[in-house]
Design a protein around this motif. Structure first.
Motif, PDB file in Angstrom:
ATOM      1  N   THR A 192      10.560   3.821  -7.207  1.00 42.18           N
ATOM      2  CA  THR A 192       9.990   3.152  -6.201  1.00 42.18           C
ATOM      3  C   THR A 192      10.694   1.795  -5.817  1.00 42.18           C
ATOM      4  O   THR A 192      11.231   1.241  -6.614  1.00 42.18           O
ATOM      5  N   ALA A 267      -6.549   5.797  -2.020  1.00 44.26           N
ATOM      6  CA  ALA A 267      -5.362   5.046  -2.777  1.00 44.26           C
ATOM      7  C   ALA A 267      -5.830   4.441  -4.045  1.00 44.26           C
ATOM      8  O   ALA A 267      -6.651   3.788  -4.186  1.00 44.26           O
ATOM      9  N   VAL A 269      -4.546   1.613  -6.683  1.00 39.36           N
ATOM     10  CA  VAL A 269      -3.865   0.357  -6.828  1.00 39.36           C
ATOM     11  C   VAL A 269      -3.540   0.174  -8.327  1.00 39.36           C
ATOM     12  O   VAL A 269      -4.611  -0.017  -9.163  1.00 39.36           O
ATOM     13  N   VAL A 289       0.299  -0.502   4.726  1.00 36.54           N
ATOM     14  CA  VAL A 289       0.336  -0.221   3.418  1.00 36.54           C
ATOM     15  C   VAL A 289       1.738   0.623   3.440  1.00 36.54           C
ATOM     16  O   VAL A 289       1.966   1.700   4.408  1.00 36.54           O
ATOM     17  N   GLY A 292       4.271   3.642  -1.111  1.00 36.84           N
ATOM     18  CA  GLY A 292       3.802   4.225  -2.434  1.00 36.84           C
ATOM     19  C   GLY A 292       4.079   5.653  -2.606  1.00 36.84           C
ATOM     20  O   GLY A 292       4.893   6.204  -1.716  1.00 36.84           O
ATOM     21  N   LEU A 310      -2.786   8.483  -2.382  1.00 29.67           N
ATOM     22  CA  LEU A 310      -1.742   7.448  -2.508  1.00 29.67           C
ATOM     23  C   LEU A 310      -1.774   6.608  -4.035  1.00 29.67           C
ATOM     24  O   LEU A 310      -2.878   6.535  -4.443  1.00 29.67           O
ATOM     25  N   LEU A 312      -0.239   3.493  -5.565  1.00 32.15           N
ATOM     26  CA  LEU A 312       0.517   2.293  -5.070  1.00 32.15           C
ATOM     27  C   LEU A 312       0.571   1.219  -6.703  1.00 32.15           C
ATOM     28  O   LEU A 312      -0.181   1.103  -7.129  1.00 32.15           O
ATOM     29  N   SER A 316       5.156  -0.828  -4.354  1.00 34.58           N
ATOM     30  CA  SER A 316       4.469  -0.785  -3.035  1.00 34.58           C
ATOM     31  C   SER A 316       4.316  -2.127  -2.196  1.00 34.58           C
ATOM     32  O   SER A 316       4.199  -3.288  -2.961  1.00 34.58           O
ATOM     33  N   ILE A 318       1.818  -4.182   0.514  1.00 33.03           N
ATOM     34  CA  ILE A 318       0.264  -4.421   1.553  1.00 33.03           C
ATOM     35  C   ILE A 318       0.515  -5.617   2.033  1.00 33.03           C
ATOM     36  O   ILE A 318       0.767  -6.822   1.552  1.00 33.03           O
TER      37      ILE A 318
END
Length: 348
Positions: A192, A267, A269, A289, A292, A310, A312, A316, A318
């Motif tokens: 990522t 999602a 987190v 967003v 992710g 998702l 995240l 990621s 936000i």
């Protein structure tokens, strides 16, 4: 058949010239893919692999969309996956029924792959290199060669080893051989990207640009990691912390999102992102967003009607959206017969 279909539409979609509907294409080669469907779109001269989101798959299952019919694509996205374009349909309407006797189904044309590495020929090979076996067309020389005019009459063998090319016949061939041995990560193994959000001691969320390019939630898939969605935060769950085997405590919480098309998704987190954003995220606000991971939804723990969820983490992003208009961000309601209500107990 599809009087509004225009030749060249598919190539313009590949090139990014056409990014939104309506466009008119013919459907063929339909087949199920889990809860979705795949097929082929054609504009009369060109074709492209088609993926139908679950919302469109309902029209296929009901028989409204079938092989040979022309559809009007209203909302779609085109992704490049493994050097091949896929056209993902999230909203469309039936424009015309199949013509009688239509049985021909176009196949997807292979897209040419660009390469600046020339194959070794008589013109571009070194003058002192002579290939004894010209039957192979491979750009990697796996045949015996000999060098003339090197002061020795002993031919030297060039072989392709599992670790390295001992004596490369040509600089470009050596470069190609090295690149062919470099392992390419699968979509799920790709790291990522590093976060571009606020630092750990940031007093609040970054406010994103009002002109971000966004995807509808229904177009998300595990093969595309470079995406951004614009959605309203419907619900924020409690933050939980746990540790395994005496390791450092890990934080996680869940949020529910809905976009302007009324599509919902859950999602999770995780870790630093959970600690950083839990107190900053507010229900009923709109956020961007992005970056992710899209994973298959675990139906054991999720009641959301979406095949994906998702993930995240620290890579990621936000961002708070400057446009807080939520008038269109309402979950879609589905009409269910009374005798089927029991199938939806515990679902949303």
């Amino acid at each position: 058949m599809g009087s509004q279909m225009q030749a060249g539409t598919i190539q313009q979609i590949r090139d990014g010239v056409i990014t939104e509907g309506p466009v008119y294409l013919q459907v063929s080669a339909l087949h199920p893919l889990g809860k979705k469907h795949k097929g082929v779109y054609s504009d009369g001269t060109d074709s492209i692999e088609a993926v139908f989101a679950s919302t469109v798959s309902q029209l296929i299952e009901s028989g409204n969309i079938s092989n040979g019919c022309v559809v009007k694509l209203i909302s779609f996205t085109c992704n490049l996956v493994n050097d091949s374009h896929k056209l993902i349909s999230t909203e469309c309407e039936v424009e015309s029924a199949p013509d009688a006797g239509t049985t021909e189904q176009p196949s997807v044309k292979a897209e040419p792959k660009e390469s600046n590495i020339a194959s070794p020929t008589k013109e571009n090979m070194p003058s002192n290199l002579k290939v004894e076996d010209r039957a192979s067309s491979s750009p990697i020389a796996n045949k015996k060669v000999k060098f003339e005019g090197t002061g020795s009459n002993t031919p030297h063998a060039v072989r392709r080893d599992s670790e390295s090319v001992k004596t490369p016949a040509h600089p470009r061939i050596a470069s190609l051989a090295a690149s062919s041995r470099t392992p390419q990560p699968s979509p799920s193994e790709q790291p990522t990207p590093a976060p571009a959000g606020p630092p750990m001691d940031s007093p609040g969320l970054l406010v994103g640009s009002a002109k971000k390019a966004v995807l509808p939630i229904a177009a998300l898939n595990p093969y595309n990691m470079n995406w951004t969605v614009k959605a309203r935060l419907v619900k924020k769950g409690p933050k939980r912390s746990f540790s395994k085997g005496g390791t450092q405590s890990t934080s996680v919480f869940s949020i529910e999102l809905v976009d302007e098309q009324g599509t919902q998704i859950e999602a999770s987190v995780w870790r630093d992102l959970a600690d950083r954003y839990y107190d900053l995220l507010e229900e009923s606000k709109v956020y961007y967003v992005s970056k992710g991971k899209v994973k298959p939804a675990n139906k054991t723990y999720s009641s959301m009607r979406n095949d994906y969820q998702l993930h995240l983490d620290s890579g990621s992003e936000i961002e708070e959206c400057p446009d807080q208009d939520t008038s269109k961000m309402q979950a879609k309601l589905s009409i269910v017969p009374i005798d089927q209500l029991s199938l939806f107990i515990g679902k949303k």
